[in-house]
Design a protein around this motif. Structure first.
Motif, short mmCIF file in Angstrom:
data_model
loop_
_atom_site.label_atom_id
_atom_site.label_comp_id
_atom_site.label_asym_id
_atom_site.label_seq_id
_atom_site.Cartn_x
_atom_site.Cartn_y
_atom_site.Cartn_z
N LEU A 1 14.48 58.12 -91.09
CA LEU A 1 13.28 57.41 -91.11
C LEU A 1 13.13 56.75 -89.62
N LEU A 2 14.42 56.08 -89.57
CA LEU A 2 14.31 54.88 -88.36
C LEU A 2 14.52 55.93 -87.05
N PHE A 3 15.32 57.10 -86.98
CA PHE A 3 15.07 57.86 -85.99
C PHE A 3 13.77 58.51 -85.37
N ALA A 4 13.02 59.13 -86.60
CA ALA A 4 11.83 59.59 -86.52
C ALA A 4 10.68 58.59 -86.07
N VAL A 5 10.93 57.50 -86.31
CA VAL A 5 9.83 56.31 -85.78
C VAL A 5 10.24 55.81 -84.56
N LEU A 6 11.47 55.45 -84.17
CA LEU A 6 11.90 54.78 -83.03
C LEU A 6 12.21 55.77 -81.97
N LEU A 7 12.61 56.97 -82.25
CA LEU A 7 13.11 57.77 -81.33
C LEU A 7 12.55 59.29 -81.32
N PRO A 8 11.18 59.24 -81.48
CA PRO A 8 10.74 60.67 -81.67
C PRO A 8 10.73 61.51 -80.20
N ALA A 9 10.77 60.81 -79.26
CA ALA A 9 10.84 61.59 -77.90
C ALA A 9 12.07 62.51 -77.80
N ALA A 10 13.20 61.95 -78.29
CA ALA A 10 14.66 62.66 -78.26
C ALA A 10 14.48 63.99 -78.85
N ILE A 11 13.62 64.11 -79.87
CA ILE A 11 13.33 65.55 -80.44
C ILE A 11 13.02 66.53 -79.26
N GLY A 12 12.02 66.14 -78.65
CA GLY A 12 11.17 66.94 -77.45
C GLY A 12 12.18 67.09 -76.33
N ILE A 13 13.41 66.95 -76.30
CA ILE A 13 14.09 67.47 -75.23
C ILE A 13 15.26 68.47 -75.84
N ILE A 14 15.07 68.89 -77.14
CA ILE A 14 16.24 69.71 -77.69
C ILE A 14 15.64 71.28 -77.46
N PRO A 15 16.29 72.23 -76.94
CA PRO A 15 15.93 73.39 -76.55
C PRO A 15 15.97 74.43 -77.79
N LEU A 16 14.88 75.10 -77.91
CA LEU A 16 14.55 75.74 -79.08
C LEU A 16 15.77 76.94 -79.32
N ALA A 17 16.15 77.30 -78.30
CA ALA A 17 17.44 78.45 -78.30
C ALA A 17 18.77 77.73 -79.05
N ALA A 18 18.86 76.53 -78.81
CA ALA A 18 19.91 75.81 -79.38
C ALA A 18 19.92 75.59 -80.70
N LEU A 19 18.70 75.41 -81.36
CA LEU A 19 18.47 75.23 -82.74
C LEU A 19 18.36 76.49 -83.38
N ALA A 20 17.88 77.75 -82.80
CA ALA A 20 18.18 78.98 -83.13
C ALA A 20 19.36 79.37 -83.23
N GLY A 21 20.24 78.96 -82.21
CA GLY A 21 21.64 79.26 -82.57
C GLY A 21 22.26 78.55 -83.79
#
Length: 495
Positions: free
Chosen positions: A327-347
């Motif tokens: 919850l703290l991460f989602a509220v305080l650092l949401p922009a950090a999710i936006g730099i993750i490559p989709l290909a990495a999550l797919a891996g």
């Protein structure tokens, strides 16, 4: 709840450290499962948060951790594509209410009776569809909808990767992520303090940023904006046959996966055992909350649960705190999710999908329990070629038929004691499944000899067998032979 969990400072310290480990494992998986399911990344975090703060505080299992699971990814993706994102919330809400009702009537323990081969086949089928589907995402290519099309499209995908520089770059990032996950387990124990999924995604993100690679990243729109409770018209769709079938599939798979996970986690520690009915109700309450928030469905997840136990967790505090960190991460650092490559999550999900397929167990299972291996393989293939629901139903039907066949053992003994009489002694379970053999034996007997049918050792005689035996005796007697003598069982169950 919390005051009862913080009496022992040593346990508190262990639980806090364990919660951080579980948080680091859960973060990339929550985001990855959401993206693979075709929904905003934040919805995966919401489900993880509910799994920690709501389900984590409830009775049932003390140490297993709940959240969005790779095992439901394929089914969620199909539901979103067919019914829309709004209806997904209604489906998850109905699933939660169904789980609460099943737990209230003490049905949780019966989920333990589901054939292990069906569950393994279910997970294997999910894993195969997940792997083949995420290969497309690794290359930045839109994946086909059906499992068969995903497999048949692999040659064209290889061609795209070979001829398109952007696809090749994205696929290389995904493949590098998988390589890190595989090699991470071979590093010294001190290095593995950082969970493999987080390390792999972090390295892929850093490589993409430093190399200036032009590949797609996760889209972020904020936690509050992602919450979309189902509207009234979404709830009215629950009366449709297709939606009800999806609810049934969600309920069956989420409940079975959670309770099988609980059984596995119980073998990992010496603390309190799981109360299956309470755990089923806890999962139901969690899914009800997730449905109200329009988030992903949840199950207990063995990866996060095992990380929790191995990190030294002693009480529920660790899983509650892991939800708080999310919850703290989602509220305080949401922009950090936006730099993750989709290909990495797919891996990450390709690696998770491969782990769902029990490669090491298939050959030993074939050698020792061939029928179970057939059920496993048939369930997996049916899921890949048709759908999740149809594959699981087929697997359950095969398991029931196999059990019925094996339990209906029937022995026939034909002998001629004296005076030309033939005695046919029948023992065991006389059911319709054994009728062909029984009638073949009786019809092959001489028509001009007195026959005695000894049923005294029959333990169960169903209606089909009783009627068939009566018809055979009537035909035999009608040919002028001495009437068939029947020695009836003294105590036999009939159906």
């Amino acid at each position: 709840m919390l005051p009862t969990l913080i009496k022992d400072p040593v346990s508190v310290r262990r639980d806090v450290l364990a919660s951080l480990v579980v948080f680091l494992v859960a973060l990339p998986l929550c985001v990855g499962v959401a993206v693979a399911s075709g929904v905003p990344a934040e919805l995966g975090l919401i489900t993880g948060i509910v799994g920690g703060l709501v389900v984590g505080a409830m009775p049932g299992s003390s140490l297993q951790v709940s959240g969005p699971a790779a095992g439901l990814t394929v089914l969620v993706f199909e539901a979103v594509q067919e019914f829309g994102l709004g209806v997904l919330g209604a489906i998850v809400l109905a699933t939660g209410l169904a789980q609460i009702a099943l737990g209230a009537v003490r049905f949780g323990r019966w989920f333990r009776a589901i054939s292990v081969a069906v569950v393994q086949g279910m997970l294997a089928g999910i894993g195969l569809v997940l792997v083949f589907g995420q290969l497309y995402t690794m290359a930045g290519v839109k994946q086909p909808r059906s499992g068969v099309d995903k497999i048949l499209g692999i040659p064209a995908l290889i061609g795209d990767i070979a001829t398109n520089r952007t696809a090749l770059t994205a696929f290389a990032v995904g493949a590098g992520t998988i390589a890190v996950l595989v090699l991470w387990k071979k590093l010294p124990a001190k290095a593995q303090v950082l969970p493999g999924p987080l390390a792999a995604v972090a390295l892929a993100t850093a490589a993409t940023a430093l190399g200036g690679l032009d590949i797609a990243n996760v889209r972020v729109k904020g936690l509050a904006d992602a919450i979309q409770p189902p509207a009234l018209n979404d709830l009215t769709t629950l009366g449709g046959i297709g939606v009800l079938g999806t609810v049934l599939a969600f309920t069956l798979i989420a409940s079975a996966e959670s309770l099988f996970s609980a059984a596995a986690v119980d073998r990992m520690h010496h603390g309190p055992r799981t109360h299956y009915d309470k755990e089923l109700m806890a999962q139901g309450i969690g899914n009800t909350v997730c449905g109200i928030l329009g988030a992903l469905p949840m199950t207990a997840v063995i990866v996060r649960s095992s990380a929790n136990v191995q990190a030294g967790a002693k009480t529920k505090l660790s899983r509650i705190l892991h939800g708080a960190w999310l919850l703290l991460f989602a509220v305080l650092l949401p922009a950090a999710i936006g730099i993750i490559p989709l290909a990495a999550l797919a891996g990450v999900l390709v690696h998770a999908g491969c782990k769902l397929v029990p490669f090491k167990e298939i050959l030993p299972l074939w050698r020792e329990h061939r029928g179970e291996a057939v059920i496993l393989g048939t369930t997996a293939v049916a899921i890949v070629t048709t759908s999740m629901f149809e594959g699981v139903v087929l697997g359950l039907l095969l398991a029931v038929v196999k059990s019925a066949w094996e339990s209906s053992t029937l022995h026939l003994d034909v002998r001629e004691p004296a005076h030309g009489r033939i005695v046919v002694a029948v023992s065991g379970f006389a059911t319709f499944l054994r009728l062909p053999r029984l009638l073949e034996t009786l019809e092959a007997l001489p028509q001009n000899r007195p026959i005695e049918l000894d049923l005294s050792q029959v333990r169960h005689l169903d209606h089909a067998c009783r009627a068939a035996l009566e018809n055979w005796a009537a035909r035999h007697n009608g040919k002028g032979a001495e009437a068939v003598r029947v020695r009836h069982p003294e105590a036999v169950t009939a159906s």
